[in-house]
Scaffold this active site. Structure first.
Site, PDB file in Angstrom:
ATOM      1  N   CYS A 332       0.808  -1.064   0.065  1.00 54.57           N
ATOM      2  CA  CYS A 332      -0.013   0.015   0.097  1.00 54.57           C
ATOM      3  C   CYS A 332       0.914   1.230  -0.206  1.00 54.57           C
ATOM      4  O   CYS A 332       1.504   1.531  -0.930  1.00 54.57           O
ATOM      5  CB  CYS A 332      -0.946  -0.045   1.098  1.00 54.57           C
ATOM      6  N   HIS A 437      -3.590  -5.503   1.129  1.00 54.58           N
ATOM      7  CA  HIS A 437      -3.107  -5.618   2.614  1.00 54.58           C
ATOM      8  C   HIS A 437      -3.713  -7.426   2.838  1.00 54.58           C
ATOM      9  O   HIS A 437      -4.428  -7.879   2.329  1.00 54.58           O
ATOM     10  CB  HIS A 437      -4.180  -4.967   3.412  1.00 54.58           C
TER      11      HIS A 437
END
Length: 498
Positions: A332, A437
């Site tokens: 991310c 994630h």
């Protein structure tokens, strides 16, 4: 409303842990139980089935309660993005960034209303609610407009159990001091005490229990032992530090860049259960050493944390590490940091529209920040470019502002179930970037990546450890451990007689 509220004498005393255990204990007894926390301040978040963002602790507690998590379980999530500002996530959707003062002045009434409506929603759907407080109920400077502790207990009209952490010291002062600082009507609501994280010989503490009960007039419901590796995801930096305090001393050295605004650090947890892996936090050049792999985790403030990496001499270390054949993975915000250029087109990361900065330039890509946030649960498989088996599915979730577009074709890492390409797979997996994630919670991928490192180091490759199967088992084990030391019948009497 039937329920109980777990408050603490401070942060990280074990409120989330105890609520999680109670949710599983009650669910196992056939109670339709739900967790609730009115307001979280954490960058460790969770995405619900319908793409809403809530605090990670409440998502895990819902799993322990054997139910789907919803935005009603954590209607307000504050995600710090600077020392004074936080993003406001309201019923699962990001609203705006406010300072602490602005939040108190502008948002309090809205916050109060959404707490009331959320409690009502949960009361209609469930038989019992287990509510988690935040910090301490006697934050004197905040109590006139608080919506996280006694105000919530009053709105729900439930009794309170106060938890203290004996491991950090000062447990008697923290319990007695907290009770003394409560208003008389609040003090009457506290019907039980729990002492958490006890080590040593319990018989040496029996006189202290008697003293505390006599001094406070409140029964001790349990003295819970210090439980190592309970795998209940934490919320804050204190939880992050404790997560890595018991790390393995394995042959594979993984350095995690400790960003000031690190988010979703639960991405790293599976490495704690790999016996040959040592994982450590690195804040500056002096701590970098000579790791086998580097992970740059998610962040709530990408550009600020990129600057922090530069100021602390870590950019040079990271570049040198890759030049010498070391592995690196950016998740991310870490993926964004590794790109060639970052453009804050909407000002959503820095507050300055069209702000530009060069990234570390290890991934051929440009990241652009827009206004809208992506929050989705995702299923993916390896892109055909990777030469990895494309029939292996990976699960995780997205929580990010901005979009990263590769400037070099043919090196995407994943293909999402919506047919969007994601990430970067370079040098046969030496350099990885992704928005997914919980990537390393996928056992096959984590094992694949670690075996690349093992092979490079001349270590024997290993079979995958099935961490995912332990998830439900850990809730059962946690429930049994807590049930053993908790006066559960007395707790139920407190709930039922309120």
């Amino acid at each position: 409303m039937k329920g109980i509220m777990i408050q603490g004498t401070a942060s990280d005393v074990g409120k989330s842990f105890i609520v999680t255990a109670l949710c599983r204990i009650l669910a196992n007894e056939g109670v339709k139980v739900t967790p609730f926390k009115s307001q979280n301040m954490s960058n460790n978040s969770y995405v619900t089935k319908d793409g809403k963002e809530i605090g990670r602790a409440q998502g895990i507690q819902a799993e322990a309660a054997k139910i789907e998590a919803t935005e009603w379980m954590n209607p307000i999530l504050l995600k710090p993005c600077s020392d004074q500002h936080s993003e406001i996530v309201y019923l699962g959707k990001a609203l705006e960034m406010l300072s602490g003062r602005e939040y108190r002045e502008k948002f309090y009434e809205n916050g109060l209303e959404v707490v009331k409506s959320s409690l009502k929603q949960l009361e209609n759907e469930f038989d019992m609610v287990v509510i988690e407080g935040a910090g301490s109920p006697v934050e004197i400077n905040l109590n006139d407009r608080e919506i996280v502790n006694m105000t919530v207990a009053e709105l729900a009209d439930v009794p309170v159990v106060l938890v203290a952490d004996i491991d950090r010291g000062g447990v008697f002062a923290s319990i007695v001091g907290t009770i003394e600082l409560l208003e008389p009507n609040e003090r009457k609501r506290v019907r039980g005490l729990i002492i958490n994280k006890f080590r040593g010989d319990f018989t040496l503490f029996e006189d202290a229990i008697q003293w505390l009960e006599n001094r406070t007039g409140i029964p001790i419901l349990g003295v819970l032992p210090y439980i190592e590796n309970h795998m209940v995801d934490g919320e804050d930096s204190l939880s992050l530090q404790s997560m890595f305090s018991n790390r393995n001393k394995g042959a594979i050295d993984i350095a995690v860049i400790h960003l000031p605004f690190i988010s979703n650090f639960s991405d790293l947890e599976p490495f704690l259960y790999e016996e040959d892996v040592s994982i450590r936090l690195v804040k500056c050049e002096e701590e970098f050493g000579n790791p086998d792999a580097v992970i740059i985790p998610g962040t709530k403030s990408t550009i600020s944390d990129l600057k922090n990496i530069r100021e602390n001499g870590l950019e040079f270390c990271i570049r040198k590490h890759v030049e010498n054949g070391g592995f690196i993975a950016g998740i991310c915000g870490g993926y964004q940091i590794l790109s060639e250029e970052i453009i804050d087109e909407a000002g959503s990361d820095t507050g300055m529209p069209n702000y530009k900065i060069n990234g570390i330039e290890l991934i051929p890509a440009i990241t652009t920040f827009y206004r809208e946030k992506e929050t989705n649960r995702m299923v993916a498989h390896y892109h055909e470019n990777t030469s990895l088996p494309t029939n292996h599915l990976l699960e995780g979730y997205e929580i990010h502002l901005g979009k990263t577009v590769l400037t070099k074709q043919g090196c995407s890492f994943l293909l999402f179930n919506n047919d969007e390409e994601d990430g970067y797979f370079g040098n046969n997996g030496q350099i990885i970037g992704t928005y997914l994630h919980h990537l390393f919670h996928n056992d096959e991928w984590r094992n694949q990546w670690l075996n690349m490192i093992r092979k490079q180091k001349g270590l024997p490759i290993k079979e995958a450890i099935n961490i995912r199967k332990y998830k439900d088992e850990r809730f059962e084990k946690l429930a049994l451990q807590v049930k053993k030391y908790l006066k559960l019948d007395l707790l139920k009497d407190i709930i039922n007689q309120w």
